[in-house]
Design a protein around this motif. Structure first.
Motif, PDB file in Angstrom:
ATOM      1  N   ALA A   1       0.855  -1.177   0.000  1.00  0.00           N
ATOM      2  CA  ALA A   1       0.000   0.000   0.000  1.00  0.00           C
ATOM      3  C   ALA A   1       0.895   1.233   0.000  1.00  0.00           C
ATOM      4  O   ALA A   1       1.961   1.231   0.611  1.00  0.00           O
ATOM      5  N   GLN A   2       0.432   2.263  -0.676  1.00  0.00           N
ATOM      6  CA  GLN A   2       1.175   3.515  -0.738  1.00  0.00           C
ATOM      7  C   GLN A   2       0.333   4.645  -0.175  1.00  0.00           C
ATOM      8  O   GLN A   2      -0.887   4.557  -0.119  1.00  0.00           O
ATOM      9  N   GLY A   3       1.017   5.720   0.236  1.00  0.00           N
ATOM     10  CA  GLY A   3       0.311   6.915   0.654  1.00  0.00           C
ATOM     11  C   GLY A   3       0.530   7.281   2.106  1.00  0.00           C
ATOM     12  O   GLY A   3       0.915   6.453   2.931  1.00  0.00           O
ATOM     13  N   ALA A   4       0.274   8.556   2.412  1.00  0.00           N
ATOM     14  CA  ALA A   4       0.283   9.047   3.783  1.00  0.00           C
ATOM     15  C   ALA A   4      -1.014   8.627   4.467  1.00  0.00           C
ATOM     16  O   ALA A   4      -1.896   8.021   3.852  1.00  0.00           O
ATOM     17  N   VAL A   5      -1.149   8.962   5.729  1.00  0.00           N
ATOM     18  CA  VAL A   5      -2.309   8.501   6.502  1.00  0.00           C
ATOM     19  C   VAL A   5      -3.623   9.020   5.932  1.00  0.00           C
ATOM     20  O   VAL A   5      -4.685   8.423   6.144  1.00  0.00           O
ATOM     21  N   THR A   6      -3.581  10.123   5.202  1.00  0.00           N
ATOM     22  CA  THR A   6      -4.806  10.701   4.643  1.00  0.00           C
ATOM     23  C   THR A   6      -5.161  10.168   3.255  1.00  0.00           C
ATOM     24  O   THR A   6      -6.199  10.536   2.704  1.00  0.00           O
ATOM     25  N   ASP A   7      -4.335   9.311   2.689  1.00  0.00           N
ATOM     26  CA  ASP A   7      -4.475   8.971   1.276  1.00  0.00           C
ATOM     27  C   ASP A   7      -5.272   7.712   0.981  1.00  0.00           C
ATOM     28  O   ASP A   7      -5.568   7.438  -0.188  1.00  0.00           O
ATOM     29  N   ASN A   8      -5.623   6.919   1.982  1.00  0.00           N
ATOM     30  CA  ASN A   8      -6.384   5.698   1.745  1.00  0.00           C
ATOM     31  C   ASN A   8      -7.674   5.718   2.556  1.00  0.00           C
ATOM     32  O   ASN A   8      -7.676   6.126   3.722  1.00  0.00           O
ATOM     33  N   ASP A   9      -8.757   5.265   1.935  1.00  0.00           N
ATOM     34  CA  ASP A   9     -10.040   5.259   2.641  1.00  0.00           C
ATOM     35  C   ASP A   9     -10.165   4.034   3.540  1.00  0.00           C
ATOM     36  O   ASP A   9      -9.278   3.163   3.570  1.00  0.00           O
ATOM     37  N   ASP A  10     -11.256   3.972   4.273  1.00  0.00           N
ATOM     38  CA  ASP A  10     -11.435   2.886   5.232  1.00  0.00           C
ATOM     39  C   ASP A  10     -11.410   1.523   4.570  1.00  0.00           C
ATOM     40  O   ASP A  10     -10.856   0.556   5.112  1.00  0.00           O
ATOM     41  N   ASP A  11     -11.993   1.427   3.371  1.00  0.00           N
ATOM     42  CA  ASP A  11     -12.034   0.132   2.690  1.00  0.00           C
ATOM     43  C   ASP A  11     -10.637  -0.388   2.400  1.00  0.00           C
ATOM     44  O   ASP A  11     -10.360  -1.584   2.539  1.00  0.00           O
ATOM     45  N   GLU A  12      -9.729   0.509   1.989  1.00  0.00           N
ATOM     46  CA  GLU A  12      -8.364   0.080   1.691  1.00  0.00           C
ATOM     47  C   GLU A  12      -7.627  -0.304   2.978  1.00  0.00           C
ATOM     48  O   GLU A  12      -6.865  -1.282   2.994  1.00  0.00           O
ATOM     49  N   TRP A  13      -7.853   0.452   4.043  1.00  0.00           N
ATOM     50  CA  TRP A  13      -7.246   0.065   5.319  1.00  0.00           C
ATOM     51  C   TRP A  13      -7.714  -1.320   5.740  1.00  0.00           C
ATOM     52  O   TRP A  13      -6.911  -2.166   6.147  1.00  0.00           O
ATOM     53  N   HIS A  14      -9.006  -1.565   5.645  1.00  0.00           N
ATOM     54  CA  HIS A  14      -9.527  -2.877   6.020  1.00  0.00           C
ATOM     55  C   HIS A  14      -8.952  -3.975   5.130  1.00  0.00           C
ATOM     56  O   HIS A  14      -8.625  -5.072   5.603  1.00  0.00           O
ATOM     57  N   ARG A  15      -8.828  -3.701   3.825  1.00  0.00           N
ATOM     58  CA  ARG A  15      -8.344  -4.710   2.877  1.00  0.00           C
ATOM     59  C   ARG A  15      -6.906  -5.105   3.184  1.00  0.00           C
ATOM     60  O   ARG A  15      -6.569  -6.300   3.244  1.00  0.00           O
TER      61      ARG A  15
END
Length: 251
Positions: free
Chosen positions: A85-99
């Motif tokens: 996964a790439q990005g700062a803490v603001t760059d991914n939505d909840d679905d991507e965090w869960h995935r």
């Protein structure tokens, strides 16, 4: 020399990258190996390829049972399957965090949980988790990935404490940037792939990317039944990235 001939090993993500290298290394030492993967067709010759989605508990239980049946038991579990996964803490939505957390963290939980009855019957039981330098070092644009690998490192130590009295050793490897297909795909999307690769190489004190075989040999060391006193260990395979502070190379 360790008698690996009696070792039956299960490697998730065993059809590519670090997992495939680990499966080959364990085979070369005499172990019987099952490579669990979404696409097991890439498992090394001689290994048992088994379809497995570590994000699905039913798939995991079926795959682990098939591997145990075909191997005649399980002594070693290498939890290697994972996604980036790439990005700062603001760059991914909840679905991507869960995935990502579902694959990288809960995937280890599901596989180990399913394999535990087999490990408890082994006199050479070991679990090796593939973690990352990202669990130790703050890397830019890797907030989600780093969070998942920090959890893997903490989980490894907790598992080691829980099962040490059962004779089940639990350790993890923390690779630096490894020259895998996933890193290759990242480089392909860079504006200047050659410059990006040079930057990744320069980030490691050795000046080279870690090779999958480097990590595979570390995994084999931790899985080795001769190393009965090695548990709860986090083994860096990162070209010195975590522990060394060297001066920049002189032009």
């Amino acid at each position: 020399m360790t008698d690996y001939a009696r070792i039956r090993a299960l490697v998730t993500g065993g059809a590519s990258g670090i997992g495939k290298a680990a499966a080959r290394e364990l085979q070369s030492r005499g172990a019987q190996v099952a490579g669990l993967d979404l696409d097991p067709s890439g498992a090394p010759d001689g290994a048992i390829g088994v379809h497995c989605d570590v994000a699905d508990d039913a798939s995991v239980r079926a795959a682990v049972q098939e591997a145990a049946d075909r191997l005649g038991g399980i002594d070693v579990v290498v939890n290697n399957a994972g996604i980036g996964a790439q990005g700062a803490v603001t760059d991914n939505d909840d679905d991507e965090w869960h995935r990502v957390l579902d694959v990288n963290v809960l995937g280890i939980v599901r596989v180990t949980r399913a394999a535990m009855p087999h490990l408890q019957q082994s006199d050479a039981a070991a679990v090796v988790n593939t973690c990352s330098i990202a669990a130790w070092a703050g890397l830019p644009q890797r907030a989600l990935y780093s969070a998942s690998k920090g959890a893997v490192q903490a989980l490894t130590l907790a598992m080691a404490a829980d099962y040490v009295r059962d004779g089940i050793r639990v350790n993890c490897v923390n690779p630096g940037t490894v020259d895998t297909p996933w890193v290759g795909r990242l480089l392909d999307t860079a504006d200047d792939p050659r410059a990006e690769r040079a930057a990744l190489e320069a980030r490691q004190p050795t000046g080279r990317l870690v090779q999958p075989d480097d990590v595979a040999r570390a995994i084999a060391y931790l899985a080795d039944p001769a190393h009965v006193s090695t548990t709860g260990t986090v083994l860096a395979v990162d070209g010195g990235m975590h522990g060394l502070r060297v001066r920049p190379a002189q032009a």
